[in-house]
Write an enzyme that holds these catalytic residues in place. Structure first.
Site, mmCIF file in Angstrom:
data_model
loop_
_atom_site.group_PDB
_atom_site.id
_atom_site.type_symbol
_atom_site.label_atom_id
_atom_site.label_comp_id
_atom_site.label_asym_id
_atom_site.label_seq_id
_atom_site.Cartn_x
_atom_site.Cartn_y
_atom_site.Cartn_z
ATOM 1 N N THR A 121 0.741 -1.263 -0.011
ATOM 2 C CA THR A 121 -0.034 -0.097 0.008
ATOM 3 C C THR A 121 1.037 1.174 -0.023
ATOM 4 O OG1 THR A 121 -1.789 0.994 1.028
ATOM 5 C CG2 THR A 121 -0.067 0.333 2.524
ATOM 6 N N ASN B 233 -0.773 4.001 0.943
ATOM 7 C CA ASN B 233 -1.660 4.694 2.116
ATOM 8 C C ASN B 233 -0.981 4.576 3.480
ATOM 9 O OD1 ASN B 233 -3.577 5.238 4.133
ATOM 10 N ND2 ASN B 233 -5.165 5.276 2.461
ATOM 11 N N GLY C 186 -13.448 8.040 2.582
ATOM 12 C CA GLY C 186 -14.161 7.410 1.690
ATOM 13 C C GLY C 186 -15.547 7.615 1.852
ATOM 14 N N ASP D 207 -8.008 -5.244 -0.704
ATOM 15 C CA ASP D 207 -8.892 -4.679 -1.562
ATOM 16 C C ASP D 207 -10.533 -4.420 -0.726
ATOM 17 O OD1 ASP D 207 -8.997 -2.939 -4.012
ATOM 18 O OD2 ASP D 207 -10.435 -4.488 -4.801
ATOM 19 N N LYS E 238 -13.826 2.650 15.397
ATOM 20 C CA LYS E 238 -14.181 2.086 14.009
ATOM 21 C C LYS E 238 -13.275 0.772 13.616
ATOM 22 C CE LYS E 238 -13.504 2.616 9.253
ATOM 23 N NZ LYS E 238 -12.748 3.574 8.223
ATOM 24 N N ASP F 188 -17.474 6.502 4.453
ATOM 25 C CA ASP F 188 -17.729 6.404 5.940
ATOM 26 C C ASP F 188 -19.038 7.365 6.397
ATOM 27 O OD1 ASP F 188 -15.744 4.504 6.213
ATOM 28 O OD2 ASP F 188 -14.442 5.597 7.331
#
Length: 203
Positions: free
Chosen positions: A14, A16, A162, A75, A184, A164
């Site tokens: 990733t 991220n 995203g 993913d 979360k 959320d």
């Protein structure tokens, strides 16, 4: 039988930073250090699969082959029942504006599609995450995770990322966007997949 992870270093496929931090924290008790694909200057492969597992496999195997390290990838996306499971693997693509990703655009697109189809509420949905751990020899293990809930409107909360702010998980009266990040992370689709990953590869 699931192949166990034997090393002390894992490549996370990733770029991220937030995702990398989450995975590093999860693996810390096992004495495993993680390195991200971005740190190793790995290119992002083309994700042209039609399922979450296909795309996760593409990323994991590309990273393992390029570095000789076991590589973990995921993913994930949201499936909305009234939209026939869309956006699914195209969750991020729905946010493309031509000049970057804008998830307000994506959430609005999802809401507009629900209205266009005259779909009655509740708009049931689920977040899905598929983790793949791949070894340089081509072997891999797959771990799917799910969090069921529903799409709500208008958007609520500015936490997370995203979709959320429009996803309310079952059993809660707040959206992921209103939930503390670490709270979360305990209940999410990714947490579900990670529990299976840890049990399978470290248990």
């Amino acid at each position: 039988m699931t192949r166990k992870f034997q090393g002390d270093k894992l490549l996370v496929a990733t770029h991220n930073k937030g995702k990398l931090e989450e995975i590093a924290a999860l693996l810390q008790p096992f004495g495993v250090s993680v390195v991200g694909a971005g740190e190793m200057d790995l290119p992002e492969p083309v994700e042209d699969g039609t399922t979450f597992v296909e795309n996760a496999r593409i990323k994991a195997h590309a990273a393992a082959k390029a570095t000789g390290l076991p590589a973990l990838s995921d993913d994930s996306g949201i499936e909305i029942d009234a939209l026939g499971g869309e956006p699914g693997v195209y969750t991020a693509d729905w946010a493309e504006t031509g000049s970057g990703r804008d998830f307000v655009v994506a959430m609005t697109r999802a809401h507009d599609a629900l209205l266009e189809r005259g779909a009655p509420e509740p708009w049931t949905a689920r977040f899905c995450c598929t983790l793949v751990l791949a070894w340089p020899d081509g072997h891999d293990e797959v771990f799917p995770g799910v969090m069921a809930g529903r799409v709500v409107w208008p958007m609520r909360g500015d936490q997370g990322h995203g979709y959320d702010p429009i996803f309310q998980p079952d059993g809660y009266d707040v959206t992921f966007g209103e939930m503390d990040r670490w709270e979360k992370n305990k209940i999410s689709h990714r947490a579900d997949a990670f529990r299976k990953f840890v049990a399978g590869c470290f248990g």
